[in-house]
Write an enzyme that holds these catalytic residues in place. Sequence first.
Site, short mmCIF file in Angstrom:
data_model
loop_
_atom_site.label_atom_id
_atom_site.label_comp_id
_atom_site.label_asym_id
_atom_site.label_seq_id
_atom_site.Cartn_x
_atom_site.Cartn_y
_atom_site.Cartn_z
N ASP A 171 0.83 -1.21 0.00
CA ASP A 171 0.00 0.00 0.00
C ASP A 171 0.86 1.26 0.00
O ASP A 171 1.95 1.28 0.56
CB ASP A 171 -0.91 -0.02 1.25
N GLY A 172 0.32 2.29 -0.62
CA GLY A 172 0.97 3.60 -0.58
C GLY A 172 1.54 4.06 -1.92
O GLY A 172 2.20 5.10 -1.99
N ARG A 177 -0.37 8.57 -10.57
CA ARG A 177 -0.45 7.38 -9.72
C ARG A 177 0.11 6.14 -10.42
O ARG A 177 0.66 5.24 -9.78
CB ARG A 177 -1.90 7.11 -9.30
N THR A 198 -10.79 -7.19 -4.90
CA THR A 198 -12.07 -7.18 -5.62
C THR A 198 -12.73 -5.80 -5.50
O THR A 198 -13.60 -5.47 -6.29
CB THR A 198 -13.01 -8.27 -5.05
N ASN A 242 -10.95 -2.96 -5.70
CA ASN A 242 -10.19 -1.97 -6.47
C ASN A 242 -10.82 -1.66 -7.83
O ASN A 242 -10.44 -0.69 -8.49
CB ASN A 242 -8.74 -2.41 -6.68
N TRP A 243 -11.81 -2.47 -8.25
CA TRP A 243 -12.49 -2.19 -9.51
C TRP A 243 -13.19 -0.83 -9.49
O TRP A 243 -13.48 -0.26 -10.52
CB TRP A 243 -13.53 -3.27 -9.83
N ARG A 259 1.67 -4.32 6.83
CA ARG A 259 1.06 -3.29 6.00
C ARG A 259 1.87 -2.02 6.12
O ARG A 259 1.91 -1.38 7.17
CB ARG A 259 -0.39 -3.01 6.40
N ARG A 299 -5.32 -1.45 8.68
CA ARG A 299 -6.50 -2.31 8.49
C ARG A 299 -6.13 -3.45 7.57
O ARG A 299 -5.11 -3.43 6.89
CB ARG A 299 -7.70 -1.53 7.95
N GLU A 321 0.44 -12.28 13.37
CA GLU A 321 0.87 -11.05 14.03
C GLU A 321 0.82 -9.94 12.99
O GLU A 321 1.13 -10.17 11.82
CB GLU A 321 2.31 -11.21 14.55
C1 IPE Z 1 -1.46 0.18 -3.42
O1 IPE Z 1 -1.31 1.53 -3.48
C2 IPE Z 1 -1.82 -0.44 -4.74
C3 IPE Z 1 -3.17 -1.02 -4.79
C4 IPE Z 1 -4.09 -0.94 -3.86
C5 IPE Z 1 -3.54 -1.76 -5.98
P1 IPE Z 1 -2.52 2.52 -3.48
O2 IPE Z 1 -2.95 2.76 -4.87
O3 IPE Z 1 -3.61 2.04 -2.57
O4 IPE Z 1 -1.85 3.85 -2.90
P2 IPE Z 1 -2.49 4.91 -1.91
O5 IPE Z 1 -3.10 4.18 -0.76
O6 IPE Z 1 -3.49 5.68 -2.70
O7 IPE Z 1 -1.32 5.75 -1.51
MG MG Z 2 -4.11 2.39 -0.63
#
Ligand code: IPE
Ligand code: MG
Length: 264
Positions: A35-36, A48, A81, A83-84, A203, A209, A222
């Site tokens: 993530d991120g 992005r 699922t 992220n769509w 994470r 989360r 953990e």
């Molecule tokens: C993780 O990065 C990639 C996926 C969820 C596919 P994000 O796209 O969620 O990045 P942030 O959370 O917007 O920074």
């Molecule tokens: Mg994210």
Amino acid sequence: MAAQNENPSAGVPASGLSGRAAGSPRPLHVAIVMDGNGRWAKQRGLPRTLGHRAGVEALKRTVAAAPDLNIGWLTVFGFSTENWSRPAAEVSELMALPKRYFESDIVRLERDGVRVRVLGQREGLSPDLVRIIEDAQARTAKNDRFALNIAFNYGGQADIVEAARRFAEEVAAGRARPEDLDTALFSSRLATAESPPPDVVIRPSGEQRLSNFLLWESAYAEFVFQDVLWPDYGPEHLKAALQAFAGRERRYGAVLPDDVLAAG
Ligand code: IPE
Ligand code: MG
């Protein structure tokens, strides 16, 4: 106190991820919510999409570092699922990532003994992507040094529902009885059936989360949350996460023998 990394209920799969001395703790199963990427790109004034591409480089670094850190299984969350619901252009960039990753790395993965599995629904993926996934899995199916599971178009709830539906169909067809179902049988119907449960779920990016990742499997995992954005992730962060994990006391709902004596 040193962590008790042995989950008594976790079986090493038949492949064995060979090379371990008998009696030594089994290698760890590490799961990561990558993530991120978006925030990393935003900080740099980049689209992005470039954050996601940088995320693939972080995955390569992490996969390369893992076997030397006593990690035998690595399960990463690449696309959920849910992220769509992102903008179409971003979804299409995310859909292109497995191809990008396997095109550059499949030969190395094959050679390094990495068994690749892509967990998640194939429905919704393009035929081209499904072919690339099946090809990567087939080419590495016999490898047993290290297992890389990529959760892609995966949702923990959807996976549980799918397993329940399949079992219900077997009952309806007279091939199973309701009383046959127990946690071990149910686990064997999940997408992660070939791996032991994750020992640690990491994470990065500061979010705390699970986001529908490995819901069933992480019952006794953990959790380690790290303040680094995924594209910046590397071996040093993985080591730090494992260090945090090693300091945890895992009891699996029981009490430690010392505490039993103290209570007596
Ligand atoms: C993780 O990065 C990639 C996926 C969820 C596919 P994000 O796209 O969620 O990045 P942030 O959370 O917007 O920074
Ligand atoms: Mg994210």
